[in-house]
Scaffold this motif. Structure first.
Motif, PDB file in Angstrom:
ATOM      1  N   LEU A 101       0.847  -1.185   0.000  1.00  0.00           N
ATOM      2  CA  LEU A 101       0.000   0.000   0.000  1.00  0.00           C
ATOM      3  C   LEU A 101       0.883   1.235   0.000  1.00  0.00           C
ATOM      4  N   VAL A 102       0.577   2.174  -0.886  1.00  0.00           N
ATOM      5  CA  VAL A 102       1.227   3.485  -0.866  1.00  0.00           C
ATOM      6  C   VAL A 102       0.133   4.507  -0.590  1.00  0.00           C
ATOM      7  N   GLU A 109      -0.894  17.801  -5.383  1.00  0.00           N
ATOM      8  CA  GLU A 109      -0.021  18.982  -5.307  1.00  0.00           C
ATOM      9  C   GLU A 109       1.331  18.695  -5.950  1.00  0.00           C
ATOM     10  N   ALA A 110       1.850  17.484  -5.741  1.00  0.00           N
ATOM     11  CA  ALA A 110       3.139  17.107  -6.323  1.00  0.00           C
ATOM     12  C   ALA A 110       3.062  17.083  -7.849  1.00  0.00           C
ATOM     13  N   LEU A 111       1.995  16.517  -8.382  1.00  0.00           N
ATOM     14  CA  LEU A 111       1.831  16.474  -9.841  1.00  0.00           C
ATOM     15  C   LEU A 111       1.680  17.882 -10.408  1.00  0.00           C
ATOM     16  N   ALA A 112       0.934  18.734  -9.707  1.00  0.00           N
ATOM     17  CA  ALA A 112       0.771  20.118 -10.155  1.00  0.00           C
ATOM     18  C   ALA A 112       2.103  20.862 -10.148  1.00  0.00           C
ATOM     19  N   GLN A 115       6.103  17.069 -10.384  1.00  0.00           N
ATOM     20  CA  GLN A 115       6.756  15.855  -9.888  1.00  0.00           C
ATOM     21  C   GLN A 115       6.064  14.606 -10.441  1.00  0.00           C
ATOM     22  N   THR A 116       6.080  14.479 -11.756  1.00  0.00           N
ATOM     23  CA  THR A 116       5.391  13.364 -12.410  1.00  0.00           C
ATOM     24  C   THR A 116       6.037  12.008 -12.106  1.00  0.00           C
ATOM     25  N   PHE A 117       7.284  12.005 -11.657  1.00  0.00           N
ATOM     26  CA  PHE A 117       7.951  10.755 -11.278  1.00  0.00           C
ATOM     27  C   PHE A 117       7.165  10.023 -10.194  1.00  0.00           C
ATOM     28  N   ARG A 118       6.367  10.743  -9.435  1.00  0.00           N
ATOM     29  CA  ARG A 118       5.631  10.125  -8.326  1.00  0.00           C
ATOM     30  C   ARG A 118       4.713   9.004  -8.847  1.00  0.00           C
ATOM     31  N   LEU A 119       4.083   9.230 -10.005  1.00  0.00           N
ATOM     32  CA  LEU A 119       3.179   8.208 -10.550  1.00  0.00           C
ATOM     33  C   LEU A 119       3.920   6.929 -10.912  1.00  0.00           C
ATOM     34  N   ARG A 124       6.063   1.429  -9.442  1.00  0.00           N
ATOM     35  CA  ARG A 124       7.262   0.612  -9.264  1.00  0.00           C
ATOM     36  C   ARG A 124       7.333   0.015  -7.864  1.00  0.00           C
ATOM     37  N   LEU A 125       6.940   0.784  -6.858  1.00  0.00           N
ATOM     38  CA  LEU A 125       7.061   0.366  -5.466  1.00  0.00           C
ATOM     39  C   LEU A 125       5.999  -0.628  -5.020  1.00  0.00           C
TER      40      LEU A 125
END
Length: 163
Positions: A101-102, A109-112, A115-119, A124-125
């Motif tokens: 679970l993540v 807010e991160a995507l805005a 920080q698209t790497f978050r997706l 991956r995790l």
């Protein structure tokens, strides 16, 4: 909120309003949390981790890009099944498939902020049968500020004076 932090009344109110809202979002996961490994992205304290452990998570990793906060949490925390990690630029902490679970209530807010790497990192995790939980704020609702005394008669969205 960390005991060593000096916070304004406004910050304290926001933290006090944020935490019950986040915990209530996670309560519905209790039936499926037993034995799960959880990553909390955007951790501000150990409160969510404690809650997840109480609900049955086996391990919780709290991650934040605030290195000082993480160091303070590490120093002040005595939880056996909780770890604190710094989010490095462009990389969430953990090995491929390390979490069931993540939880990332800061994802929008991160995507805005670009920080698209978050997706891709969340994908991956996650383990093969893992899942992610996030939430989006709704500008069309009154929200918690109204619960704590804001004008109850005010419209949820202010009308445009030029319409």
């Amino acid at each position: 909120m960390l005991s060593s932090d000096v916070v304004s009344r406004r910050e304290l109110f926001q933290e006090g309003a944020r935490l019950p809202e986040e915990l209530s979002r996670l309560l519905f996961l209790e039936p499926v949390l037993a034995g799960r490994r959880v990553l909390e992205v955007g951790a501000r304290s150990d409160a969510v981790a404690r809650f997840l452990i109480d609900l049955g998570a086996t391990r919780v990793v709290c991650a934040s890009d605030d290195k000082d906060r993480i160091e303070t949490l590490r120093a002040e925390n005595d939880l056996d099944r909780v770890d604190f990690r710094v989010v490095r630029p462009g990389v969430l902490p953990g090995d491929d498939g390390a979490f069931d679970l993540v939880v990332d209530f800061t994802l929008a807010e991160a995507l805005a902020a670009g920080q698209t790497f978050r997706l891709t990192d969340i994908a991956r995790l996650l383990s093969e049968d893992g899942f992610a939980v996030t939430a989006l704020s709704n500008a069309g609702t009154r929200g918690l500020p109204h619960l704590f005394g804001a004008d109850a008669g005010a419209p949820a969205i202010a009308a445009d004076a030029h319409s």
